[in-house]
Design a protein around this motif. Sequence first.
Motif, mmCIF file in Angstrom:
data_model
loop_
_atom_site.group_PDB
_atom_site.id
_atom_site.type_symbol
_atom_site.label_atom_id
_atom_site.label_comp_id
_atom_site.label_asym_id
_atom_site.label_seq_id
_atom_site.Cartn_x
_atom_site.Cartn_y
_atom_site.Cartn_z
ATOM 1 N N GLY A 58 0.818 -1.207 0.000
ATOM 2 C CA GLY A 58 0.000 0.000 0.000
ATOM 3 C C GLY A 58 0.851 1.255 0.000
ATOM 4 N N VAL A 60 0.410 4.993 1.145
ATOM 5 C CA VAL A 60 -0.496 5.730 2.015
ATOM 6 C C VAL A 60 0.020 7.147 2.197
ATOM 7 N N LYS A 67 0.986 9.576 -4.313
ATOM 8 C CA LYS A 67 0.600 8.162 -4.422
ATOM 9 C C LYS A 67 0.136 7.807 -5.831
ATOM 10 N N GLU A 193 -7.236 3.808 -4.998
ATOM 11 C CA GLU A 193 -8.315 4.171 -4.065
ATOM 12 C C GLU A 193 -9.661 3.602 -4.526
ATOM 13 N N VAL A 225 -4.065 4.295 -1.273
ATOM 14 C CA VAL A 225 -5.113 4.479 -0.271
ATOM 15 C C VAL A 225 -4.708 5.598 0.685
ATOM 16 N N LEU A 228 -6.043 4.570 6.646
ATOM 17 C CA LEU A 228 -5.163 3.595 7.282
ATOM 18 C C LEU A 228 -5.898 2.331 7.709
ATOM 19 N N ALA A 231 -5.910 0.242 4.663
ATOM 20 C CA ALA A 231 -4.553 -0.253 4.400
ATOM 21 C C ALA A 231 -4.199 -1.392 5.351
ATOM 22 N N GLN A 232 -4.559 -1.253 6.612
ATOM 23 C CA GLN A 232 -4.245 -2.284 7.595
ATOM 24 C C GLN A 232 -4.955 -3.594 7.259
ATOM 25 N N CYS A 235 -3.321 -4.740 3.244
ATOM 26 C CA CYS A 235 -1.922 -4.691 2.814
ATOM 27 C C CYS A 235 -1.014 -5.580 3.660
ATOM 28 N N ILE A 238 3.278 -1.562 3.961
ATOM 29 C CA ILE A 238 2.759 -0.209 3.730
ATOM 30 C C ILE A 238 3.931 0.751 3.584
ATOM 31 N N ALA A 252 2.566 -4.163 7.614
ATOM 32 C CA ALA A 252 1.420 -3.502 8.226
ATOM 33 C C ALA A 252 1.417 -3.711 9.743
#
Length: 355
Positions: A58, A60, A67, A193, A225, A228, A231-232, A235, A238, A252
């Motif tokens: 990811g 972020v 990004k 996204e 993305v 968070l 993403a967590q 991913c 990150i 992550a």
Amino acid sequence: MTTQTATSAVPDEQPLLEVSGLSKTYKAKGGGLRPRSRPEVKALHDVSFDIVRGETVGLVGESGSGKSTAASCVLRLVEPDAGSIRFDGIDVRGLPRGELRRLRARMQMVFQDPYGSLDPRFSVRELVEEPLLVHGERDEATRRDRAVQMLERVGLSAAQAERNAHAFSGGQRQRIAIARALVMNPDLVVLDEPVTALDVSVQAQVLNLLTSLQRELNLTYLFIVHDLAVAQYLCHRIAVMYRGEIVELATAQELFARPLHPYTVTLLMAAPVPDPDVMDARRSVFQDPATAQGDGTAQGCPLRPRCPVGAQRAACATSHPALREVAPGHKAACHFPGEMLTTTTAPLGGAPSSL
């Protein structure tokens, strides 16, 4: 949907995608100035990362952090100014246009807006078939069968294939966009996204779909993305971006447990919690960019004007920190990594536990 940290990919596997030293500068628009007189905007500066097969990495950061520019450069939708991009050992930047077009069958993209990315003049089947036609599949029956099979795989039915995209909800349109990207059986999918424009409950459904498709088809994701929590959930690793640079890169699990860069700590503090006192304490730690004095210089750390750790440190004013490995597999571009966690009394919290 409960947040879960994705399982780490095999670390010693040969990367599918290798990005090194990627840089991109734009001329600012408007102002009544001729192009040569317009100030430059550094969208990317020396960005490096890799992705192994079956992994999700990811990118972020807040809006304008670079990004989407990084993702577009990977696919050569935007030409970078410097750096190298290697996909499965192939030098992407060195490919002539014809070979690049053939390679793109293995590198597909899902865009943020499920309304603007699908042509309303075509049926769903035609939209999903189109990449097959572009890449040389002339047999109509084959195209039709593969399109319908992929639509069913993303949770739509064969009966819906002849309807136009405008007849579907945002979440269904994004499923169509995913089917269109996957119909070529790509190795790498860039997700720009893909759930930002969707309701929270629909986000969960689409994220679960992406997770199951990755497992079933052995897909590799580059996931753009700003949330968070998302993403967590999705991913394995990150990369946190700030003003066109990667300032922290870790798994992550490690990033959320032990963030080393002050900007990463700030992103985690920005996650809303139902306690106004906690939110007030967090806001007092880090200066808002609108009120911070100065912008940081090329010589010093670009975060310094906003950073409570480096604002008064000589090293942060004079030396631009390089991204370096601070702990095994954990990189940070900071002269004093981890110090913000030991100096602030504001509760960190982390990303929300559910979507």
